[in-house]
Write a protein that holds these residues in place. Structure first.
Motif, mmCIF file in Angstrom:
data_model
loop_
_atom_site.group_PDB
_atom_site.id
_atom_site.type_symbol
_atom_site.label_atom_id
_atom_site.label_comp_id
_atom_site.label_asym_id
_atom_site.label_seq_id
_atom_site.Cartn_x
_atom_site.Cartn_y
_atom_site.Cartn_z
ATOM 1 N N ASN A 33 4.731 11.250 -4.417
ATOM 2 C CA ASN A 33 4.415 10.027 -5.253
ATOM 3 C C ASN A 33 2.601 9.481 -5.756
ATOM 4 O O ASN A 33 1.817 8.887 -5.426
ATOM 5 C CB ASN A 33 5.229 9.176 -5.954
ATOM 6 C CG ASN A 33 4.766 8.265 -7.137
ATOM 7 O OD1 ASN A 33 5.101 8.224 -8.461
ATOM 8 N ND2 ASN A 33 4.467 6.727 -7.190
ATOM 9 N N ALA A 34 1.618 10.743 -5.361
ATOM 10 C CA ALA A 34 0.176 10.526 -4.701
ATOM 11 C C ALA A 34 -0.657 11.675 -5.585
ATOM 12 O O ALA A 34 -0.108 12.340 -5.770
ATOM 13 C CB ALA A 34 0.085 11.023 -3.456
ATOM 14 N N ILE A 35 -1.810 11.524 -5.869
ATOM 15 C CA ILE A 35 -2.470 12.244 -6.677
ATOM 16 C C ILE A 35 -3.492 12.459 -5.032
ATOM 17 O O ILE A 35 -4.407 11.703 -4.740
ATOM 18 C CB ILE A 35 -3.472 11.638 -7.523
ATOM 19 C CG1 ILE A 35 -2.676 11.065 -8.735
ATOM 20 C CG2 ILE A 35 -4.733 12.469 -8.085
ATOM 21 C CD1 ILE A 35 -3.385 10.556 -9.547
ATOM 22 N N ASP A 73 -5.520 2.663 -5.731
ATOM 23 C CA ASP A 73 -4.689 3.556 -6.804
ATOM 24 C C ASP A 73 -4.706 3.390 -8.309
ATOM 25 O O ASP A 73 -5.158 3.223 -8.969
ATOM 26 C CB ASP A 73 -2.944 2.305 -7.169
ATOM 27 C CG ASP A 73 -2.819 2.400 -5.563
ATOM 28 O OD1 ASP A 73 -2.763 3.140 -4.403
ATOM 29 O OD2 ASP A 73 -1.385 1.609 -5.174
ATOM 30 N N LEU A 74 -4.266 4.757 -8.540
ATOM 31 C CA LEU A 74 -4.629 5.255 -9.981
ATOM 32 C C LEU A 74 -2.974 5.087 -10.643
ATOM 33 O O LEU A 74 -1.895 5.714 -10.815
ATOM 34 C CB LEU A 74 -4.801 6.502 -10.818
ATOM 35 C CG LEU A 74 -6.093 7.074 -9.421
ATOM 36 C CD1 LEU A 74 -6.582 8.574 -9.882
ATOM 37 C CD2 LEU A 74 -7.289 6.694 -10.662
ATOM 38 N N GLY A 75 -3.007 3.962 -11.203
ATOM 39 C CA GLY A 75 -1.329 3.299 -11.824
ATOM 40 C C GLY A 75 -0.293 3.302 -10.758
ATOM 41 O O GLY A 75 -0.599 2.763 -9.844
ATOM 42 N N SER A 76 0.347 4.330 -11.045
ATOM 43 C CA SER A 76 1.442 3.329 -10.638
ATOM 44 C C SER A 76 1.867 5.349 -9.504
ATOM 45 O O SER A 76 2.767 5.121 -7.704
ATOM 46 C CB SER A 76 3.038 3.785 -10.507
ATOM 47 O OG SER A 76 2.848 5.246 -11.554
ATOM 48 N N SER A 81 0.161 -7.238 0.844
ATOM 49 C CA SER A 81 1.214 -6.753 1.239
ATOM 50 C C SER A 81 1.906 -5.449 0.297
ATOM 51 O O SER A 81 1.751 -4.292 -0.237
ATOM 52 C CB SER A 81 1.862 -6.935 2.246
ATOM 53 O OG SER A 81 1.208 -7.277 3.537
ATOM 54 N N ARG A 82 2.134 -6.043 -0.819
ATOM 55 C CA ARG A 82 3.661 -5.411 -2.161
ATOM 56 C C ARG A 82 2.697 -5.407 -3.337
ATOM 57 O O ARG A 82 2.620 -4.661 -3.532
ATOM 58 C CB ARG A 82 3.810 -7.224 -2.875
ATOM 59 C CG ARG A 82 5.349 -6.404 -3.897
ATOM 60 C CD ARG A 82 5.959 -7.860 -3.737
ATOM 61 N NE ARG A 82 6.423 -6.765 -5.613
ATOM 62 C CZ ARG A 82 7.234 -7.756 -6.172
ATOM 63 N NH1 ARG A 82 6.694 -9.391 -5.725
ATOM 64 N NH2 ARG A 82 8.061 -7.536 -7.482
ATOM 65 N N LEU A 83 1.007 -5.628 -3.582
ATOM 66 C CA LEU A 83 0.532 -5.071 -4.210
ATOM 67 C C LEU A 83 -0.300 -4.228 -3.781
ATOM 68 O O LEU A 83 -0.673 -3.450 -4.898
ATOM 69 C CB LEU A 83 -0.783 -6.391 -4.870
ATOM 70 C CG LEU A 83 -2.033 -6.102 -6.127
ATOM 71 C CD1 LEU A 83 -1.371 -6.033 -6.931
ATOM 72 C CD2 LEU A 83 -2.926 -7.050 -5.680
#
Length: 439
Positions: free
Chosen positions: A28-30, A67-70, A124-126
């Protein structure tokens, strides 16, 4: 605007060109594959000088970006090893990240900003990182913003010294604050004279001579160290702690009176109610009892008392004249510390010391001895109007940081967080959303 320019603007990548963009659905990465320009290659990440290559082997490294979106975002680039004359064999400088870091500048700055304003769990979550990683990032950000902490030692005029706990089990740190520029200058573990002596030894002779006033809570190890290393500085004991000592002495006197009454009533019950009922004994015990709750009302300032508290205190003080004299001594001392005339305060303090030294209560005698020993320091407080108020506010900030972080395992990371938060460095940390202004 082309995709290449847009990507560089989003990633905040300079002196490089983007060769390829790949989406990894499993992670789930760009992933952005980047190649640095020749002008920015083979530079030392510490001193920035151009250096010769160490070998011909290039290693691909990745850096986490915002991050870009999710999707998590990574920058991938080949990095060479270079040989610097001053720093030896190191990996070459990359313009988008700090040395020995796997995160970009924007990511680390944003993470540091979140750690200052959010708690451990939400940060940590964000940002989707472990909390141990946050501590390492804070250290790198602090070193980047302020390369040498000893620069804070220049131009000191008024300093304050105080300790605060950072863990259970009587674990303390001592903070030294520049009261003119309102920032924490030095932190060391414990509340001992050795750590304070080490701080004064780090100062040059001109830096020690520039310190004119020192404020503290009256601890012996603080005043002794200041006397040895800063003979020309005036030591001012914090007025709040002086009144606090008076309140403690008054409360100890209240306990002594309460114990005497308790013993007296027990003897009276045994003497006059051998054949009496339990109800009669209870009435005898309740007669003329000094309330334990008087402790909180007696410690408050008269102007802050409620009507019920004022009536309660008046009743207690009329019943027990010894307690009334202790209360008067506390209030007189509090009002004296608010005055501006050191000559009048000095003469009044000598009268209070004489009264206290002739008291029949042991706690008041001890208070009189403390006033006599700290006489010059109390007069300096009245004369120069210097207190520990700023240091106490920083201690509250430190308590809040520790609470939000659920404690610290690494003391150095906690120090760096305090250095950032309790200085102007916090204003220089810019979150990523303020940097990403696409024009």
């Amino acid at each position: 605007m082309t995709i290449n320019k847009l990507s560089k603007k989003i990633l905040n990548v300079n002196k490089a060109s983007i060769k390829n963009i790949e989406i990894n659905n499993k992670q789930n990465a760009i992933i952005f594959e980047v190649e640095m320009h020749k002008s920015s290659k083979h530079r030392c990440p510490i001193c920035g000088k151009k250096c010769s290559g160490y070998d011909t082997i290039s290693v691909k490294r990745s850096w986490r970006a915002m991050d870009l979106g999710s999707y998590k975002t990574f920058i991938v680039s080949k990095v060479d090893r270079i040989c610097c004359k001053a720093h030896g064999v190191v990996s070459e400088f990359v313009p988008w990240a700090r040395h020995n870091s796997r995160f970009t500048h924007d990511f680390e700055d944003h993470l540091a900003y979140c750690s200052l304003h959010l708690n451990k769990k939400e940060t940590s979550r964000l940002m989707r990182v472990a909390w141990n990683t946050v501590g390492e990032v804070l250290t790198r950000v602090r070193k980047d913003l302020e390369r040498n902490l000893e620069d804070r030692f220049n131009g000191l005029e008024i300093i304050g010294i105080d300790e605060t706990s950072y863990q259970k089990g009587h674990k303390y740190i001592t903070t030294i604050v520049d009261q003119v520029r309102k920032r924490v200058v030095y932190i060391y573990e414990g509340k001992t004279r050795d750590g304070l002596d080490d701080f004064f030894k780090k100062l040059t002779e001109s830096q020690r001579n520039s310190i004119k006033y020192v404020s503290g809570d009256g601890a012996k190890w603080i005043s002794a160290s200041v006397k040895d290393y800063l003979p020309n500085a005036e030591f001012c004991i914090d007025a709040f702690h002086v009144v606090q000592r008076a309140i403690e002495a008054m409360d100890e006197a209240r306990k002594e009176i309460w114990r005497d009454l308790k013993d007296f009533k027990k003897e009276r019950v045994e003497k006059y109610s051998r054949n009496k009922s339990r109800k009669t004994k209870r009435k005898l015990l309740e007669h003329e009892t000094i309330k334990k709750t008087a402790k909180y009302a007696l410690g408050k300032n008269p102007e802050n008392l409620t009507i019920n508290q004022q009536n309660f205190i008046d009743k207690q003080l009329k019943t027990y004249p010894k307690l009334y004299r202790c209360y008067l001594l506390k209030e007189e001392l509090r009002l004296l510390l608010k005055m501006d005339d050191p000559v009048y305060v000095g003469s009044a303090l000598k009268k209070r010391y004489f009264k206290a030294s002739h008291s029949r209560l042991e706690s008041i005698k001890k208070l009189g001895d403390k006033i006599n020993k700290r006489y010059d320091q109390i007069i300096n407080t009245v004369k120069y109007k210097i207190s520990n108020a700023l240091i106490e506010s920083f201690n509250n900030t430190i308590k809040g940081l520790i609470k939000k972080s659920y404690g610290f395992r690494n003391l150095e990371n906690m120090k760096d967080l305090i250095y950032i938060s309790c200085s102007d460095l916090s204003k220089r940390i810019v979150p990523a959303f303020e940097k990403m202004k696409i024009t």
